[in-house]
Design a protein around this motif. Structure first.
Motif, PDB file in Angstrom:
ATOM      1  N   ASP A  42       0.836  -1.196   0.000  1.00  0.00           N
ATOM      2  CA  ASP A  42       0.000   0.000   0.000  1.00  0.00           C
ATOM      3  C   ASP A  42       0.875   1.253   0.000  1.00  0.00           C
ATOM      4  N   PHE A  43       1.885   1.263   0.864  1.00  0.00           N
ATOM      5  CA  PHE A  43       2.783   2.415   0.969  1.00  0.00           C
ATOM      6  C   PHE A  43       3.456   2.720  -0.363  1.00  0.00           C
ATOM      7  N   TYR A  44       4.098   1.715  -0.964  1.00  0.00           N
ATOM      8  CA  TYR A  44       4.841   1.982  -2.195  1.00  0.00           C
ATOM      9  C   TYR A  44       3.934   2.230  -3.391  1.00  0.00           C
ATOM     10  N   THR A  45       2.716   1.749  -3.374  1.00  0.00           N
ATOM     11  CA  THR A  45       1.762   2.129  -4.415  1.00  0.00           C
ATOM     12  C   THR A  45       1.519   3.629  -4.331  1.00  0.00           C
ATOM     13  N   ARG A  46       1.378   4.142  -3.119  1.00  0.00           N
ATOM     14  CA  ARG A  46       1.199   5.588  -2.922  1.00  0.00           C
ATOM     15  C   ARG A  46       2.447   6.367  -3.351  1.00  0.00           C
ATOM     16  N   VAL A  47       3.620   5.864  -2.979  1.00  0.00           N
ATOM     17  CA  VAL A  47       4.878   6.546  -3.314  1.00  0.00           C
ATOM     18  C   VAL A  47       5.063   6.623  -4.828  1.00  0.00           C
ATOM     19  N   GLU A  52       3.979  14.394  -6.832  1.00  0.00           N
ATOM     20  CA  GLU A  52       5.184  15.228  -6.783  1.00  0.00           C
ATOM     21  C   GLU A  52       6.363  14.498  -7.434  1.00  0.00           C
ATOM     22  N   GLU A  53       6.816  15.018  -8.565  1.00  0.00           N
ATOM     23  CA  GLU A  53       7.903  14.379  -9.299  1.00  0.00           C
ATOM     24  C   GLU A  53       9.186  14.330  -8.469  1.00  0.00           C
ATOM     25  N   TRP A  54       9.471  15.388  -7.714  1.00  0.00           N
ATOM     26  CA  TRP A  54      10.695  15.417  -6.903  1.00  0.00           C
ATOM     27  C   TRP A  54      10.723  14.252  -5.927  1.00  0.00           C
ATOM     28  N   SER A  57      11.074  10.822  -7.830  1.00  0.00           N
ATOM     29  CA  SER A  57      12.428  10.668  -8.377  1.00  0.00           C
ATOM     30  C   SER A  57      13.404  10.063  -7.367  1.00  0.00           C
ATOM     31  N   ILE A  58      13.121  10.221  -6.079  1.00  0.00           N
ATOM     32  CA  ILE A  58      13.984   9.630  -5.043  1.00  0.00           C
ATOM     33  C   ILE A  58      14.017   8.109  -5.195  1.00  0.00           C
ATOM     34  N   PHE A  59      12.922   7.532  -5.687  1.00  0.00           N
ATOM     35  CA  PHE A  59      12.772   6.082  -5.765  1.00  0.00           C
ATOM     36  C   PHE A  59      12.973   5.547  -7.185  1.00  0.00           C
TER      37      PHE A  59
END
Length: 170
Positions: A42-47, A52-54, A57-59
């Motif tokens: 659930d968390f990474y689906t949201r991420v 926010e592209e910035w 982009s971290i991931f």
């Protein structure tokens, strides 16, 4: 001079005792493996869907599937389960593993926003466990910010300005 843990407590608004209340109970035994997989999914689906592209982009250098696996294996290991993460990747070394990324106050708050939503959406986690977990996550996020700040200072960059104290409200 403050330790990284002290900075994490100051910046996160979470006392170390509350941050490590996850150690007072075996959350892995209480919640089970699938709950951690569901939370991380659930968390990474949201991420990965973040507007926010910035932040997305971290991931960018990791697949969503790898990110999910890394996170749930770490959570399982840290919260009383088998050492899945260490068996596959070695010591977690959180600051070192996050060193390449811009772990700022803004990024920590965005991460915590998605984690709060994922926790709220994971109905298999009771309220007490959610509070313990969110306190740990908030403190750890700011521990990583403090580590990033230390890295930047050693590289000659100005220190990050800390945000307001925000204790977990689940």
């Amino acid at each position: 001079m403050q330790t990284l843990q002290q900075k994490a407590s100051e910046w996160s608004g979470v006392d170390q005792k509350d941050a490590f209340a996850i150690d007072d109970i075996n959350l892995f035994q209480k919640l089970g493996l699938q709950t951690f997989i569901d939370l991380s999914t659930d968390f990474y689906t949201r991420v990965y869907d973040d507007e926010e592209e910035w932040f997305r982009s971290i991931f960018a250098n990791s697949t969503k599937e790898d990110a999910i696996q890394n996170q749930y294996e770490f959570f399982v290991q840290r919260m009383g389960g088998p050492p899945l993460y260490s068996q596959r990747k070695g010591h977690p070394a959180l600051i070192g593993r996050h060193r390449p990324f811009p772990v700022t106050h803004k990024a920590a708050e965005r991460w915590l926003h998605h984690m709060q939503q994922a926790l709220d959406n994971t109905t298999d986690i009771d309220q007490d466990s959610k509070t313990r977990m969110l306190n740990f996550f908030r403190h750890t996020a700011y521990f990583l910010v403090a580590g990033n700040d230390l890295k930047n200072q050693s590289e000659g960059a100005p220190p990050c300005k800390h945000g307001a104290n925000k204790p977990a409200a689940v």
